[in-house]
Every structure is written in structure tokens, then in C-alpha cells.
Design an enzyme around this catalytic site. Sequence first.
Site, PDB file in Angstrom:
ATOM      1  N   LYS A  28       0.431  -1.002   0.071  1.00 53.00           N
ATOM      2  CA  LYS A  28      -0.107  -0.171  -0.222  1.00 53.00           C
ATOM      3  C   LYS A  28       0.715   1.306  -0.075  1.00 53.00           C
ATOM      4  O   LYS A  28       1.973   1.601  -0.297  1.00 53.00           O
ATOM      5  CB  LYS A  28      -0.958   0.183   1.672  1.00 53.00           C
ATOM      6  CG  LYS A  28      -0.308   0.154   2.584  1.00 53.00           C
ATOM      7  CD  LYS A  28      -0.121   1.325   2.805  1.00 53.00           C
ATOM      8  CE  LYS A  28       1.006   1.546   5.009  1.00 53.00           C
ATOM      9  NZ  LYS A  28       1.309   1.937   5.022  1.00 53.00           N
ATOM     10  N   ASP A 155      -2.262  -1.548   9.706  1.00 51.68           N
ATOM     11  CA  ASP A 155      -2.550  -2.438   8.228  1.00 51.68           C
ATOM     12  C   ASP A 155      -3.269  -3.283   7.860  1.00 51.68           C
ATOM     13  O   ASP A 155      -3.055  -3.863   6.714  1.00 51.68           O
ATOM     14  CB  ASP A 155      -1.217  -1.517   7.651  1.00 51.68           C
ATOM     15  CG  ASP A 155      -0.335  -0.594   8.196  1.00 51.68           C
ATOM     16  OD1 ASP A 155      -1.029   0.291   8.508  1.00 51.68           O
ATOM     17  OD2 ASP A 155       0.530  -0.558   7.683  1.00 51.68           O
TER      18      ASP A 155
END
Length: 340
Positions: A28, A155
Site C-alpha cells: 500500500k 494495516d
Amino acid sequence: MATVGRSTGSGDRGPSGSAEVRVRAPGKVNLSLRVGPVGPDGYHPLTTVFQAVSVYEEVVATPAPDRTLSVSGPQAEQVPTDAANLALRAVELVAARTGIDEGIHLHLHKGVPVAGGMAGGSADAAAAIVACDALWRAGLSREDMLAVAAELGSDVPFSLVGHTAVGTGRGDVLTPALARGEFHWAFAVQDRGLATAAVYRAFDARAATTAGTDADDTARTGATTHAPPVPDDDDLALMQALRAGDSHALGRALRNDLQDAAVALDPALAETLDVARRTGALGAVVSGSGPTVAALGRSRQHALVLAAAFTAAGVADRVLTATGPVAGARLVGGAEGPAS
């Protein structure tokens, strides 16, 4: 039943009947990372916008007598293979939630930079959750998977969901965000890592210079010093850019409250950011806690130009190009067959 360490795994079929499960999960980039003051629990409230990009971790799960893990790919030697590994912690949590007492071997092939601010470890954990569910035929719901993911780190839920999303709380409370079109990225990767905890400590040290003012304000207003960051005009501009598929506007709206702390710990990152800007990047930002620098290109070809500029300037140990947004962790082979 948790023996950890390096292993070659097992090719035998286990009780679940499948010889191998293969899962892919993306890294990401934080398009925006807003960080509030540390709270009494030791965590910082966050408001962040994640985008999953086409740089992947691949996890292959096979039946085994114990629960073991091996690693290949760039920087594999930096990845722990004991109980400190998030993927093995994911295995234990799935086993505890489902009551399944089976072994498993995970082989991680690294594509996302290690300790690079792109959530490679979180991607491994998300992939491990999907792999255990498929190999063991556990029947976990999406909500079950997200609950396990939230126990592992801020995350990990996004690594399961992918695409583009707003994260609040510790980053684990997700709201999908509409993003039209495709965005093109070049990443300057360093073999040296930056520990997330060290970056947050540096952020706190820099923020401490205003602590007296914050304390006075709190005394007058009764506000809590660990409240989440309040959305502002920059956040609005970023969301509008995503909805419009406007890469130029998105580049202008990129932000990371941890960037100054990361650059203070690794001053060479300032030159990496400068190279991106001189090469016409629409925006450049340290990804997460760093040290990877993400540069947004005008097109796929321009992303390649940015990557070449990083290499020519000697400001990256490796370069990657990618597009976003992409899907989260998904089954790509084994169990019920390739994902659609």
C-alpha cells in the site's frame, strides 16, 4: 501446536484435502497520513487514506506436521521466521478462533519492500488469514477475517480489503473510498529499513516542542490531547481528486505527517524526494513510516521515467513501478481453484 522456524514444508495432503493454497496480497501507499498526539494507551490516533498498489506478497500454504514458515525474495534475510512474524501470529489467531488443531507451512515470497512503509508484513498476515481459511476449510466470514486482522495490526485489515479506503482509529477502522481510473507510481526502495516505532518516537520528539501550548489549550477548552486529526481542506481536495480520477490534483494533495520525522532519521530521503520533483512527479511522499519514497506519475510511461531517474541519481537501491488501486488479499490457486 506451534513449532516455528525455517522449514521446507510438506507436500503431503492434510486432513483438509488440499495440497496447496496460494494467496496474493498487495502493498500500500498512504496518500494521506494524519497523525494525532500519542494517547494514554501508547497509540497515535490516525486519519489516513490507503491505496493498494500492484506490488505483491505471495503466500503458499501447505499441510505440515507443525506450523512453520520460510521466506524468499528481496530482503528475505531480514524477515523473522519465528513467532515474531505477523503471518505466523495470524495462523495462531485463526486456529484459536476456529478451534482447528492442524499444522501448516507458509512460504512467503517477498515483493513488497521489507520495513519500507508499504505494509509488507501486514500483507503477509492478511494472506495468511485467507490461506488458513482456504486450506483448513474453516468457513470464516469476511467479518471474522477482519476481526482477526484487527488484532494483528493497524494495516492488516486494509491489506485484506485493498482498493482505496479511509482508515481511522489506529488505521484499522475502514471506510471504502471511491477512486476512479488508475494511478501510476514509481517507488524508490532502500535496502536499509526504518523501524516504525523509531519514526513515531521521532515524530513525538518533534511534537514535544509544542506540548506546552497544547497543554494550555487543553486546560482552557477541556479538549483531549489525543483526539484524531480533524479533516481539513487538504483532505477534501484529496477525496475530490480520487473521485474525479484527477492524478494532477491527487499529486498536489499527497501528505504524510511522519515524513519530516522519517527524513530526520534518514536525511538521504530529502534528495530522493527532490529527484522525483525535478523529474516532474505530480507528487512525491515518503510512504508510511518510510524509507520508501512514492512518486506519482502522469502515466505508466512517466512512472518508468521516474524510476529510471531514481536509479540514475543513485538515490535508490531498487526501484519498482506499480498501479493502483488493486484488490486486497485473494486466493489465486488451490482449494477452490483460482480466484475470479
